[in-house]
Design a protein around this motif. Structure first.
Motif: not given
Ligand code: ADE
Length: 358
Positions: A32, A35, A115, A119
């Motif tokens: 996470w 990214e 997100i 993602t």
């Protein structure tokens, strides 16, 4: 036609994947963080940010409780500071609602702040092996070329259609590798700037753009709206060894970060001195500094600057400014990279420059 890319792409990835810090282990937290950072800047630039971030904040709980200034400081130079604020909100939700463990569920990931489909697909596939696509600019470029598609990749409908197509060809055993392979191919072979290295491409055998000789024409991106240009005057207000900074408002551009005092327009020396006096400060000398430019997504700042030395005084009301040691600014206060050119006059380094050789 796309089914035929899966096998050659995975074989190529097995031999060519770069060794990157976020590929050492595939914990959802590390995937996470990387990214989100990779949405902001190049792989090489992300590496030191990533290492420092996960060292300072090794897990979701640490991120959830990190004081805001410290968090923004860790992000300094990456830009789009709301992304890291959203990450903290998401970390708080994961801590409170999911006991600190990211949900292994695409829809639940998607529901977290900051997100989106990309993602959620990246975390889902890389960390949890979920068969969902992660279509970023790299993937859109590769696939536009393979398909010889002239559709505008900045359109949401085009991106959504591409996600649907990719979803159908994700292999059950290796969704994370497959998504990363597509991204990697776009990053190092089917490159965004410069000549595509078609001679090294595992998809050359079925690439329609290559066959038609139109690789350089793709992908198509409709011209974006022009950026608004803003003139600003940046001030280095010195009082002995200390320099003035102030906190920006909690909303809008660069919300909540610290900045060198600055004014709208390109001001003359007299106008600057007048303003400085209005702030209740006593200027002694003023020196013009070189111009600088900073480009944000929607605005461009064209800056001029002045260094103003001030008489040392005791009074407290300083129009929201506080005077701190320059080194302390470098270490503690998040100051956006837009001011980097002027930070140089204070002998400090901001943003990405902090990670480059001095
Ligand atoms: N760009 C976006 N995601 C990436 C990843 N996981 N590895 C390398 N480059 C990327």
């Amino acid at each position: 036609m796309l089914e035929q890319i899966t096998e050659p792409l995975l074989s190529w990835y097995d031999g060519h994947a770069r060794v990157l810090p976020w590929r050492e282990d595939h914990s959802p937290y590390r995937v996470w963080v990387s990214e989100i950072m990779l949405q902001q800047t190049r792989v090489e630039a992300v590496k030191p940010f990533f290492e420092r971030f996960v060292k300072a904040l090794p897990d979701v709980q640490a991120l959830a409780r990190c004081p805001e200034d410290e968090l923004l400081k860790l992000w300094e130079g990456l830009g789009y500071y709301n992304r890291v604020r959203n990450m903290q909100k998401a970390a708080q939700i994961v801590t409170e609602e999911y006991d600190g463990a990211f949900p292994a569920d695409y829809e639940k990931l998607l529901a977290l702040p900051g997100i989106g489909h990309y993602t959620a697909g990246a975390i889902g596939s890389i960390a949890f092996g979920i068969r969902m696509p992660a279509v970023d600019g790299n993937v859109l470029r590769v696939l536009s070329r393979v398909k010889a598609s002239y559709e505008d990749i900045l359109k949401q409908s085009v991106k959504t259609a591409m996600e649907q197509e990719v979803k159908k060809i994700i292999p059950a055993g290796r969704p994370g590798d497959f998504n990363q392979a597509l991204i990697e191919l776009g990053a190092i072979v089917c490159v965004p700037n410069g000549k595509a290295r078609c001679g090294e491409c595992p998809l050359a055998f079925c690439c329609r753009a290559k066959a038609e000789g139109i690789v350089d024409e793709l992908p198509k991106k409709k011209a974006k709206k022009e950026r608004r240009v803003e003139a600003r005057t940046v001030l280095i207000l010195r009082e002995g060894d200390r320099v003035a900074i102030r906190k920006r408002p909690s909303r809008g551009l660069l919300a909540g970060l610290y900045e060198l005092p600055n004014l709208t327009g390109h001001l003359s020396e007299d106008e600057v001195l007048e303003q400085v006096r209005q702030w209740g400060l006593s200027p002694l000398r003023i020196l013009p500094l070189a111009g600088a430019k900073h480009i944000f997504s929607h605005v461009e700042w064209q800056m001029t600057g002045y260094a103003v030395s001030l008489e040392e005084t005791e009074h407290m009301d300083r129009s929201g400014m506080f005077f701190i040691d320059a080194k302390e600014t470098e270490e503690k206060y998040p100051v956006p990279a837009a001011f980097a050119a002027y930070a140089g006059y204070m002998d400090i380094v901001l943003g990405q420059g902090r990670y480059e050789e001095r």
